[in-house]
Design an enzyme around this catalytic site. Sequence first.
Site, PDB file in Angstrom:
ATOM      1  N   GLY A  18       0.343  -9.991   3.933  1.00  0.00           N
ATOM      2  CA  GLY A  18       1.420 -11.358   3.184  1.00  0.00           C
ATOM      3  C   GLY A  18       2.388 -11.343   2.880  1.00  0.00           C
ATOM      4  N   GLY A  20       4.759  -8.135   4.242  1.00  0.00           N
ATOM      5  CA  GLY A  20       5.515  -7.849   4.845  1.00  0.00           C
ATOM      6  C   GLY A  20       4.879  -6.675   5.891  1.00  0.00           C
ATOM      7  N   VAL A  22       4.814  -2.262   7.058  1.00  0.00           N
ATOM      8  CA  VAL A  22       5.430  -1.045   6.355  1.00  0.00           C
ATOM      9  C   VAL A  22       5.550  -0.393   8.071  1.00  0.00           C
ATOM     10  CG1 VAL A  22       3.858   0.452   5.393  1.00  0.00           C
ATOM     11  CG2 VAL A  22       3.450  -1.462   4.890  1.00  0.00           C
ATOM     12  N   ASP A 130      -1.734  -6.387  -8.050  1.00  0.00           N
ATOM     13  CA  ASP A 130      -3.010  -6.769  -6.573  1.00  0.00           C
ATOM     14  C   ASP A 130      -3.115  -5.394  -7.014  1.00  0.00           C
ATOM     15  OD1 ASP A 130      -2.779  -8.027  -4.424  1.00  0.00           O
ATOM     16  OD2 ASP A 130      -0.879  -7.241  -3.393  1.00  0.00           O
TER      17      ASP A 130
END
Length: 378
Positions: A18, A20, A22, A130
């Site tokens: 959500g 971006g 990697v 998070d």
Amino acid sequence: MTDVVGPYELAQLIGRGGMGEVWLAHDSRNDREVAIKLLARQALTDPELAERFRRECKLAGQIRHSHILPVWDYSVDGRPYIVMPYIEDGTDLATILKKGPIEPERAVNIVRQVASALDAAHRKGLRHRDVKPSNVMVEPDGDDEQVLLFDWGIAQPIDTSGAPPVTRLDQLVGTPAYIAPERLGDRITPDHRADVYSLAVVLYECLAGGKPFDGEDMAILTAQVLRDPPPLPDHLPAALRDVVAKGLAKDPEKRWQTAGEMAAAARAALARSVTPPAGVPQPVRTPPPTPPVNTPAAPVVAVPANGPRIAATGFGGAAVAFALFLTGVVDAGAFWLLLPLLAAGGALVGFGLWGPRRAAVRPGDPTLDPGGFPKPGP
């Protein structure tokens, strides 16, 4: 043509989420492989958000800890990104849990290492916000496992000024299933204990194979505030289940006060539940005596209580209040007045519809058994 972001040459997409993407990339300045997280271009259009991102990445880069994947570089210019070491043989915990729950000893060992990382960050005045399995990297380390906590790009400095937290659904940072209840209102200023709650959710998921609350985001957020999580499986040690339950307490004051404290309690709970070694005499359990056979009484047909249906209507009223709050129809002050009123009103509606419980029916009782009423005369 190779895509280039700053001095980094993108080589291979590793994952997408959500926040971006990697990528495995080559750092041309230092001639090494790195993992670079590219955030969505619109993620930092707000200058205040961009400044917070810059400040938090800088702070995260200063933390040196054996269980924290460090931030090597970051940028807010053009497309924002965060650069971290590339762990070639690592597997994120979310991938591991797709196969189901893991052994309690392994779960507690993983949580112990994450807790150590969180305590180190909290001592620096930084909370993660998070903590979840997909942000926990597990890599082999001989006969053991090395665990790394990463993705500090949305971390937030601990605020003790009393400033209100974000309360709108579209402003929440984090993943609904792991968000602590106090982050969804303005009565309590969230602190590091919100991370402790998230870590308790991770431990629950490791042991149960699923999250305490799942489904649509709004339903999960409502449950985080109003409902207790389902109990962990009975085969787990009772002391370990108690450790997780305390970590998931709605009130931060009733929760474990540090991540390390929760991890230590979990290890102690496992140690107490170890099976005694061979040769130690075990208590012999004798079966209960067989009850004497008696002539059975007249059967009673029990009718279930209506409590669950009444509770469901009460929960529905509370959910309405919660939805009004998150959508901005009512403010926080009105929400806490409206919540008990709608919950009680819903329960009263259910009580009026069904009553508390029907009495049991005994066959032959002319007042309760429809077949027992005398037939009308001629």
